[in-house]
Design an enzyme around this catalytic site. Structure first.
Site, PDB file in Angstrom:
ATOM      1  N   HIS A  16      79.650  55.556  93.667  1.00 23.71           N
ATOM      2  CA  HIS A  16      80.702  56.236  92.727  1.00 23.71           C
ATOM      3  C   HIS A  16      82.235  55.479  92.673  1.00 23.71           C
ATOM      4  O   HIS A  16      82.838  55.807  91.867  1.00 23.71           O
ATOM      5  CB  HIS A  16      80.737  57.660  92.889  1.00 23.71           C
ATOM      6  CG  HIS A  16      81.497  58.044  94.169  1.00 23.71           C
ATOM      7  ND1 HIS A  16      81.124  58.292  95.350  1.00 23.71           N
ATOM      8  CD2 HIS A  16      82.562  58.228  94.246  1.00 23.71           C
ATOM      9  CE1 HIS A  16      81.936  58.564  96.120  1.00 23.71           C
ATOM     10  NE2 HIS A  16      83.024  58.673  95.666  1.00 23.71           N
ATOM     11  N   ASP A  50      73.938  56.914  96.775  1.00 27.09           N
ATOM     12  CA  ASP A  50      75.455  56.633  96.623  1.00 27.09           C
ATOM     13  C   ASP A  50      76.124  55.465  97.553  1.00 27.09           C
ATOM     14  O   ASP A  50      76.988  55.403  97.682  1.00 27.09           O
ATOM     15  CB  ASP A  50      76.199  57.820  96.736  1.00 27.09           C
ATOM     16  CG  ASP A  50      77.742  57.566  96.122  1.00 27.09           C
ATOM     17  OD1 ASP A  50      77.942  57.014  95.319  1.00 27.09           O
ATOM     18  OD2 ASP A  50      78.557  58.325  96.790  1.00 27.09           O
ATOM     19  N   SER A  74      86.519  57.760 100.011  1.00 22.89           N
ATOM     20  CA  SER A  74      85.020  57.609  99.464  1.00 22.89           C
ATOM     21  C   SER A  74      84.844  56.066 100.075  1.00 22.89           C
ATOM     22  O   SER A  74      85.582  55.288  99.558  1.00 22.89           O
ATOM     23  CB  SER A  74      84.953  57.705  98.193  1.00 22.89           C
ATOM     24  OG  SER A  74      84.844  59.129  97.535  1.00 22.89           O
TER      25      SER A  74
END
Length: 244
Positions: A26, A56, A134
């Site tokens: 992402h 992911d 992230s």
């Protein structure tokens, strides 16, 4: 009245001296341009090697000399209560990367968000995580990477396939599934309190052709025990399409 460029920030870890960098899907999904800033201040353009939405994970590549790869640890050795450190670039604040410390709060967590695939085998921690973290690593106190979007042991085979092929080729059974729990086993008087139950089987799919039927319970594939859906997904990543 001028258009404002959309810019996102995330973190990554260097996998090898060839410039492969692991981050979250992402973080780079839909990006027209990817720029990697190293700890020594160098900023380099990156290309997408491959990505996998279900886990992911994404691998990008930079061309640079003098890279120091991260050391990947063994997440299967983790226990609840172990101290961990999270590194990222929280909120893209001036001053560079951030470090937070916490403990492993739980293992084997599952997240299901509407519109997204089920993400399983997650490590829960109370180390502070913010936007910008992230793609950053969760480390043990030896400095070894033991966590990511998923436990690093689950990520390793996926990362290897992304580097080699740019995508993950998972085995497909063609089933609807439900985790067997002790509660379900008691209610329906099942012969096992773990495994993956089949609540549907796709007509003419691989499972149907192999003789599996609605109501069957998968407890192993080959020599690998299947206790839940996470075990099934991980095992189907290892087995290639066409294998028996």
């Amino acid at each position: 009245s001028q258009p404002i460029p959309e810019v996102g920030v995330g973190t990554g870890i260097i996998l090898d001296k060839n410039g492969n960098v692991l981050t979250n899907n992402h973080v780079v999904s839909g990006a027209r341009k990817i720029l990697v800033t190293l700890a020594d201040g160098r900023s380099l353009p990156a290309t997408l090697v491959g990505s996998d939405q279900p886990t992911d994970l994404a691998v990008i590549n930079i061309q640079a000399e003098g890279l120091q790869p991260a050391v990947l640890g063994d997440s299967d050795l983790l226990e609840v209560g172990d101290e961990v450190v999270a590194i990222g670039h929280a909120l893209n604040l001036p001053g560079g990367p951030t470090v937070t410390k916490g403990v492993v709060s739980a293992l084997g967590r599952i997240i299901q968000e509407q519109g997204f695939p089920i993400t399983e085998g997650l490590i829960q921690t109370d180390a502070a995580i913010n936007p910008g973290n992230s793609g950053g690593p969760l480390l043990n106190l030896k400095g070894e990477v033991i966590g990511f979007a998923i436990a690093i042991d689950s990520a390793k085979p996926i990362v290897a396939e992304l580097i080699q092929k740019g995508r993950v080729e998972r085995g497909f059974l063609g089933i609807g599934q439900v985790d067997i729990t002790p509660a379900l086993a008691r209610i329906f008087d099942l012969p096992t309190d773990k495994g993956v139950g089949l609540n549907s089987v796709v007509a003419d799919g691989p499972a149907a052709k192999a003789g599996l039927r609605r109501g069957d319970i998968i407890v192993s594939i080959g020599d690998t025990a299947i206790n839940n859906s996470f075990d099934l997904i991980r095992t189907l990543t290892v087995f290639r399409p066409g294998q028996k």
